[in-house]
Write a protein that holds these residues in place. Structure first.
Motif, mmCIF file in Angstrom:
data_model
loop_
_atom_site.group_PDB
_atom_site.id
_atom_site.type_symbol
_atom_site.label_atom_id
_atom_site.label_comp_id
_atom_site.label_asym_id
_atom_site.label_seq_id
_atom_site.Cartn_x
_atom_site.Cartn_y
_atom_site.Cartn_z
ATOM 1 N N THR A 162 0.835 -1.198 0.000
ATOM 2 C CA THR A 162 0.000 0.000 0.000
ATOM 3 C C THR A 162 0.869 1.247 0.000
ATOM 4 O O THR A 162 2.056 1.203 0.341
ATOM 5 C CB THR A 162 -0.915 0.044 1.242
ATOM 6 N N TRP A 163 0.252 2.370 -0.359
ATOM 7 C CA TRP A 163 0.978 3.639 -0.334
ATOM 8 C C TRP A 163 1.383 4.000 1.089
ATOM 9 O O TRP A 163 2.464 4.575 1.305
ATOM 10 C CB TRP A 163 0.123 4.755 -0.934
ATOM 11 N N GLU A 203 -2.965 6.783 -11.869
ATOM 12 C CA GLU A 203 -2.572 5.657 -11.019
ATOM 13 C C GLU A 203 -2.973 5.901 -9.568
ATOM 14 O O GLU A 203 -3.497 5.003 -8.898
ATOM 15 C CB GLU A 203 -1.070 5.418 -11.131
ATOM 16 N N TRP A 204 -2.729 7.097 -9.076
ATOM 17 C CA TRP A 204 -3.125 7.421 -7.698
ATOM 18 C C TRP A 204 -4.637 7.307 -7.541
ATOM 19 O O TRP A 204 -5.131 6.751 -6.559
ATOM 20 C CB TRP A 204 -2.682 8.843 -7.334
ATOM 21 N N SER A 207 -5.810 3.535 -7.882
ATOM 22 C CA SER A 207 -5.335 2.746 -6.741
ATOM 23 C C SER A 207 -6.049 3.108 -5.449
ATOM 24 O O SER A 207 -6.054 2.331 -4.493
ATOM 25 C CB SER A 207 -3.823 2.922 -6.558
ATOM 26 N N HIS A 208 -6.678 4.283 -5.388
ATOM 27 C CA HIS A 208 -7.483 4.690 -4.232
ATOM 28 C C HIS A 208 -8.984 4.465 -4.484
ATOM 29 O O HIS A 208 -9.817 4.927 -3.694
ATOM 30 C CB HIS A 208 -7.248 6.166 -3.909
ATOM 31 N N ARG A 295 -1.360 -0.061 -3.743
ATOM 32 C CA ARG A 295 -2.767 0.314 -3.737
ATOM 33 C C ARG A 295 -3.018 1.292 -2.592
ATOM 34 O O ARG A 295 -2.239 1.395 -1.656
ATOM 35 C CB ARG A 295 -3.657 -0.910 -3.554
ATOM 36 N N GLN A 300 -7.020 -1.037 -5.334
ATOM 37 C CA GLN A 300 -6.276 -2.196 -5.801
ATOM 38 C C GLN A 300 -5.028 -1.732 -6.543
ATOM 39 O O GLN A 300 -4.983 -0.606 -7.038
ATOM 40 C CB GLN A 300 -7.138 -3.057 -6.736
ATOM 41 N N PRO A 301 -4.007 -2.600 -6.627
ATOM 42 C CA PRO A 301 -2.808 -2.226 -7.397
ATOM 43 C C PRO A 301 -3.170 -1.920 -8.848
ATOM 44 O O PRO A 301 -4.106 -2.503 -9.404
ATOM 45 C CB PRO A 301 -1.923 -3.479 -7.300
ATOM 46 N N THR A 302 -2.434 -1.028 -9.444
ATOM 47 C CA THR A 302 -2.741 -0.633 -10.804
ATOM 48 C C THR A 302 -1.484 -0.114 -11.479
ATOM 49 O O THR A 302 -0.406 -0.088 -10.891
ATOM 50 C CB THR A 302 -3.843 0.443 -10.828
#
Length: 429
Positions: A162-163, A203-204, A207-208, A295, A300-302
């Motif tokens: 995760t971030w 992407e941010w 992923s959120h 993510r 989810q991851p992206t």
């Protein structure tokens, strides 16, 4: 055209394929084809090598034209040349998001390509506008997370999922490395005001679980709490785990810092894998790992879908030769050669080639990212995408610089998109 004028290779092509589009112009005097290739990483070198191979086979010359590193500046250059119908460039390397903008100026390649079914169908669909195949996919990209596996091992950390984990790990290891290296930062990425920042932004957002700016139903979805959190999270990195200099970073700037040993994590494209592991040019060769981007707490991851394609201008004086150069450069043999340098193929069969995939660590994380790919909203916004991207990068850059709040930015971007579209995206196609 007389048969006596045809090259041996052209005759063989005609006999084996019976496809008229493969006929060369065939004059005894060698023609010169020009191609505009990229300049990031090994793009230009690999393009020149591929063009030289085609030249050796056909007897025709190829000149590789220099283009700006910035995709935004490159698009402006292309639009000027194409609109004025200049024939100084025959073949253009175009971004995956540009077919909708440039299709009216590009040749239909369908008559020249016998094996378009060998490419991923969604990529061919991306390049097919109004029934015309205006480009062929050359290589596919997605954003990835590179990391110093030696430092993670040394400090006892796993790869962040995760971030939040990335920020915590980067903060700790940065503090541990600073006594030895004052230039060390936890995370480098692309923060300059250009298309590369737009890729980071989507992407941010994805992923959120914050949506993708404009959805398939052409509703502007950006103005939501998750999007605000995504931008605010990134802004919090600047000066904490990311150098303020990131506001001017593009792909090569981030790679230079990472390969110099000045960063723990890096966001970049697949091409950076082979370059980062070159012991002649990289100080961290053999110490690098690569995985899918983290993510958010709810997402989810992206990875942003990227990639470059090859199209031929309608203004070319040698359409058959130019199309054959495109066919050659996107062939299985050429894509296998380029994959060895980190440029992922667009032909599905090559992903089943274990001899190839076992030597390239980016294949697996790219596959993960493509399961939840972050698409830039080029399809949903039509001809105004360039403005949408500009709003995203410009106002996000202001947020990163501390000149605007995330809340104000998402509201402003959303309003500007609606105003630019006049509320009706269907009019922009």
């Amino acid at each position: 055209m007389q048969v006596s004028q045809l090259s041996v290779r052209t005759c063989l092509t005609l006999l084996l394929t019976a496809i008229p589009g493969f006929l060369m112009s065939g004059a005894a005097t060698a023609a010169q084809i020009t191609i505009a290739c990229g300049a990031v990483g090994m793009e230009r070198q690999l393009c020149e090598e591929g063009a030289a191979r085609w030249s050796e086979q056909t007897g025709h010359d190829v000149e590789v034209i220099a283009t700006p590193e910035s995709s935004t500046e490159r698009l402006a250059m292309y639009q000027l040349l194409l609109r004025e119908r200049h024939d100084t460039v025959d073949v253009y390397q175009i971004d995956v998001i540009w077919p909708g903008l440039l299709h009216e100026y590009l040749l239909d390649l369908s008559p020249y390509i016998p094996d378009e079914n060998a490419f991923f169908p969604n990529l061919i669909a991306n390049d097919t506008i109004n029934g015309r195949l205006i480009a062929l996919p050359w290589y596919v990209d997605t954003g990835l997370l590179y990391y110093r596996k030696d430092l993670l091992d040394q400090y006892g950390y796993d790869v962040p999922a995760t971030w939040s984990e990335l920020e915590r790990i980067a903060t700790d290891i940065q503090a541990g490395e600073r006594p030895q290296n004052r230039e060390f930062w936890g995370y480098v990425w692309q923060g300059s005001d250009y298309e590369g920042l737009t890729c980071n932004v989507v992407e941010w957002l994805v992923s959120h679980d914050a949506g993708n700016v404009v959805d398939e139903g052409q509703t502007v979805t950006l103005n939501n709490d998750k999007a605000v959190k995504a931008l605010a999270t990134a802004a919090n990195w600047v000066g904490k785990i990311t150098s303020p200099a990131v506001l001017g970073y593009r792909e090569e700037d981030a790679r230079a810092q990472f390969e110099a040993g000045n960063a723990l994590f890096m966001r970049n494209w697949p091409y950076a894998w082979s370059l980062g592991n070159n012991p002649e040019t990289s100080d961290v060769a053999g110490k690098i790992g690569v995985t899918v981007l983290p993510r958010g707490d709810e997402g989810q991851p992206t990875g942003a879908l990227g990639g470059w394609h090859l199209g031929v201008t309608k203004a070319t004086k040698n359409p058959q030769l130019a199309a054959d150069l495109v066919r050659f450069l996107t062939s299985e043999a050429e894509q296998r050669r380029r994959a060895e340098h980190g440029y992922l193929p667009t032909r599905s069969a090559l992903y089943e080639d274990t001899a190839l995939t076992s030597q390239n660590a980016v294949f697996e994380p790219v596959g993960q990212a493509l399961n939840n790919v972050a698409l830039r909203p080029s399809s949903s916004t039509g001809r105004i995408y360039k403005y949408v991207s500009r709003y995203l990068s410009q106002e996000t850059h202001d947020v990163l610089a501390g000149e605007k709040s995330a809340e104000a930015a998402v509201e402003s971007i959303s309003r500007r998109i609606v105003e630019k579209s006049l509320g009706d995206f269907s009019m922009l196609r």
